[in-house]
Design an enzyme around this catalytic site. Structure first.
Site, mmCIF file in Angstrom:
data_model
loop_
_atom_site.group_PDB
_atom_site.id
_atom_site.type_symbol
_atom_site.label_atom_id
_atom_site.label_comp_id
_atom_site.label_asym_id
_atom_site.label_seq_id
_atom_site.Cartn_x
_atom_site.Cartn_y
_atom_site.Cartn_z
ATOM 1 N N ASP A 54 1.081 -1.460 -0.175
ATOM 2 C CA ASP A 54 -0.113 -0.213 0.028
ATOM 3 C C ASP A 54 0.692 1.300 0.090
ATOM 4 O O ASP A 54 0.306 2.416 0.164
ATOM 5 C CB ASP A 54 -1.008 -0.126 0.992
ATOM 6 N N SER A 55 2.660 1.161 0.008
ATOM 7 C CA SER A 55 2.512 1.983 -0.237
ATOM 8 C C SER A 55 3.035 2.816 -1.488
ATOM 9 O O SER A 55 3.032 3.817 -1.869
ATOM 10 C CB SER A 55 4.879 1.496 0.053
ATOM 11 N N ASP A 93 -0.683 -6.292 -0.511
ATOM 12 C CA ASP A 93 -1.465 -5.638 1.101
ATOM 13 C C ASP A 93 -2.785 -4.792 1.457
ATOM 14 O O ASP A 93 -3.111 -4.042 0.348
ATOM 15 C CB ASP A 93 -0.039 -4.319 0.895
ATOM 16 N N LYS A 123 -0.729 -9.240 2.746
ATOM 17 C CA LYS A 123 0.163 -9.206 4.206
ATOM 18 C C LYS A 123 -1.090 -8.202 5.287
ATOM 19 O O LYS A 123 -1.664 -7.446 4.543
ATOM 20 C CB LYS A 123 1.211 -8.574 3.264
ATOM 21 N N GLU A 125 -1.432 -5.364 8.748
ATOM 22 C CA GLU A 125 -0.019 -4.842 9.808
ATOM 23 C C GLU A 125 -0.711 -5.105 10.742
ATOM 24 O O GLU A 125 -2.856 -5.110 10.950
ATOM 25 C CB GLU A 125 -0.441 -3.550 9.569
ATOM 26 N N GLU A 192 9.443 -3.563 10.425
ATOM 27 C CA GLU A 192 9.900 -3.186 10.022
ATOM 28 C C GLU A 192 10.144 -1.621 11.117
ATOM 29 O O GLU A 192 9.714 -1.450 12.114
ATOM 30 C CB GLU A 192 8.328 -2.024 9.013
#
Ligand code: KIV
Length: 289
Positions: A54-55, A93, A123, A125, A192
């Protein structure tokens, strides 16, 4: 694997490959991609896995952070990457609010990454608070990569993009979270922006591979945002990024040269133009006399 390896000797990377690589002490490589061309280039190098992160909200769509990215944005970019990459393990993501509100949302949205977007895994978070969602997604047959430490979707809660797990207490909590994610069924976990010593300890304690970004050299694998590595995103460069090329600067130079050549009528030259046979031209001119 070298950049010239032929496709004949290559096999599709799976979560099983991840497990085996950790077992054998082989380093796992991962990079981000958001479009067909980049996916093709990354895949050709033999990189193990591609994260459609999602960056993309920051480096492709120009947002301040990753929070505005939607499921539709992710599906659109994942589809393009899936068309470009044949061998890498493809990880989609899950964007902000696609899994936080309910476990049902989490399973349904995770499913879209595999069913509609051609991804092999997702993925998401977070630590212990994601246990149930991860269990249910894995229960649906969808491999999940965890992500702890600096979790950009919680940037406001964390008070900015800052290193995590720096005290003994925070480090203990992070290690506990890693063990909970492993128990919940994650096949791998991104660490991270945490101290290298903590990342080493977590990697030693876990059976599943850790993938580090800003987490030192002792993780089981490494990931970077490809735009950072290539010098394509020049708004800021985190301390953990090594810039291997300066493509933004090269783009500016190439585009400036194009502009100057167009304005000076140097481009297009004969080499980039098409000819008409003389008799056709004569006939054409005559027709309009
Ligand atoms: O969105 C992303 O690119 C990521 C990586 C930085 C791990 O989550």
């Amino acid at each position: 694997m070298s950049s010239t390896n032929s496709s004949a000797e290559r096999k599709k990377i799976t979560t099983h490959t991840y497990r085996m690589k950790k077992k054998r002490g082989e380093i796992i490589t991962m990079l981000t991609a958001y479009d067909y061309g980049t996916a093709l280039a990354v895949d050709r190098t033999g990189i193990d896995s591609i994260l459609v992160g999602d960056s993309l909200g920051m480096v492709v769509l120009g947002y301040e952070n990753t929070l505005p990215v939607t499921m539709n944005d992710m599906i659109h970019h994942c589809k393009a990457v899936a068309r470009g990459a044949k061998y890498a393990l493809l990880i989609g993501d899950m964007p902000f609010m696609s899994y936080q509100a309910s476990v049902e949302d989490a399973v349904r949205n995770a499913g879209r990454f595999l069913q509609e977007a051609g991804m092999d895994a997702v993925k998401l978070e977070g630590g212990r608070e994601r246990k149930e969602a991860i269990e249910q997604i894995v229960g649906a047959g969808i491999p999940v990569m965890g992500h702890i430490g600096l979790t950009p979707q919680s940037v406001h809660q964390l008070g900015g993009f800052r290193a995590q797990g720096k005290s003994a207490k925070a480090g203990t909590r992070l290690l506990e979270d890693a063990l909970i994610l492993q128990e919940a069924g994650c096949f791998s976990i991104v660490l991270e922006t945490i101290p290298a010593q903590l990342a080493k300890l977590v990697s030693e304690k876990l059976d599943i591979p850790t993938i580090g970004i800003g987490a030192g050299v002792d993780c089981d694998g490494q990931v970077l945002v490809t735009h950072d590595l290539l010098g394509l995103f020049d708004r800021f460069t985190p301390k953990f990024v090594k810039t291997y090329a300066h493509l933004h600067q090269e783009m500016v130079e190439a585009i400036s040269t194009y502009k100057a050549e167009v304005e000076g009528k140097e481009f297009p030259s004969d080499e980039h133009s098409f000819d008409m046979a003389k008799e056709d031209l004569d006939a054409l001119v005559k027709a309009f006399e």
